[in-house]
Design a protein around this motif. Structure first.
Motif, short mmCIF file in Angstrom:
data_model
loop_
_atom_site.label_atom_id
_atom_site.label_comp_id
_atom_site.label_asym_id
_atom_site.label_seq_id
_atom_site.Cartn_x
_atom_site.Cartn_y
_atom_site.Cartn_z
N LEU A 67 44.63 50.49 48.24
CA LEU A 67 46.03 49.95 48.27
C LEU A 67 46.44 49.62 49.93
O LEU A 67 45.99 50.39 50.59
N ARG A 86 45.16 40.39 44.85
CA ARG A 86 45.64 41.59 44.61
C ARG A 86 46.94 41.66 43.97
O ARG A 86 47.64 40.66 44.09
N VAL A 133 47.82 45.93 45.66
CA VAL A 133 47.08 46.77 44.83
C VAL A 133 45.48 46.10 44.32
O VAL A 133 45.89 44.77 44.01
N CYS A 181 44.85 47.20 38.70
CA CYS A 181 46.12 46.64 38.19
C CYS A 181 46.08 46.60 36.76
O CYS A 181 46.81 46.13 36.02
N LEU A 205 50.72 54.23 42.30
CA LEU A 205 50.27 53.53 41.16
C LEU A 205 50.95 54.03 39.86
O LEU A 205 51.46 53.39 39.02
#
Length: 259
Positions: A19, A39, A90, A95, A138
């Motif tokens: 991250l 990302r 991310v 993801c 997250l």
């Protein structure tokens, strides 16, 4: 146009770190041309309104919320007024359990504070404590409620010119006919196309952008009466009634829930 908050090569990196977080404040309007990267990105404003163009959607979003953009989805943004905002990037593998389409998320106090902490990290590699906090971020993205809060932006260039001006100055009291003349479009065409492209009448769209600005001002602790007057409402009771019809609670109650 301004550059992306981090270099595109970083935003498209596939490895570590899990991250990346960044916060930025500028005295000027921020405009980022449409782009994409590997990302996923969560972006939000610390103050003011953002116009976000992501995939096939275009919204006006208040500072109380954020926009999630999955990996490889084309997107761009524009701030209305000086920019103060943040982004989380991310890594694509992380993801998989996050939303697979662009969406608007409510930003919890926990998420806001975690983002502020992550934006202070200097090292590329995350230590054990940082990885735990990244996991919290997250989780917050994954479980945050999706909100039908963003205001759709029109596609027609003339209507978009009007919509951007109203987003910059929601208190602008010009009549619809004056806006049409300013943008070089017939009033009847403006009325028809605004509804077709946004799902709102012109008057309904203008009321909605004022209410989105009201959310930001409530979050900043401004009194309800001052907000109503600043946004061009002569009747504070009418503002409160419209707010309650739209969000289901009064401005004072909404402010309590946000805190």
């Amino acid at each position: 146009m301004t550059a992306t908050l981090i270099p595109l090569e970083q935003a498209s990196s596939t490895g570590e770190p899990l991250l990346l977080a960044v916060a930025q404040q500028s005295g000027t309007v921020r405009m980022t041309r449409r782009h994409r990267h590997a990302r996923g990105q969560l972006l939000g404003a610390a103050q003011g309104l953002l116009s976000v163009d992501a995939g096939n959607s275009r919204w006006v979003v208040p500072a109380t919320h954020a926009v999630w953009i999955p990996p490889e989805v084309p997107h761009g943004l524009r701030s209305h007024g000086p920019f103060a905002g943040w982004s989380i990037y991310v890594a694509a593998p992380a993801c998989a359990e996050l939303p697979d389409k662009p969406c608007i998320l409510a930003v919890s106090g926990l998420l806001r504070e975690a983002v502020a902490r992550a934006a202070s990290w200097k090292d590329k590699a995350l230590n054990a404590a940082q990885l735990r906090l990244a996991g919290v971020i997250l989780d917050e993205i994954r479980i945050s409620p999706h909100e039908a809060l963003g205001l759709p932006m029109p596609q027609d260039a003339r209507l978009l010119k009007i919509a951007r001006a109203l987003s910059d100055r929601p208190d602008d009291e010009r009549r619809m006919e004056e806006w049409a003349n300013w943008a070089g479009i017939a009033p009847r065409t403006l009325t028809r196309r605004f509804t077709a492209e946004t799902g709102f009448s012109f008057m309904g769209w203008r009321q909605r952008v004022r209410l989105l600005r009201a959310l930001e001002l409530l979050a900043a602790g401004k009194p309800v009466t001052s907000i109503a007057l600043d946004l061009g409402y002569d009747n504070v009771s009418a503002f409160i009634a419209l707010f309650r019809r739209t969000f289901g609670v009064t401005p004072g109650r909404y402010d309590t829930l946000m805190r």
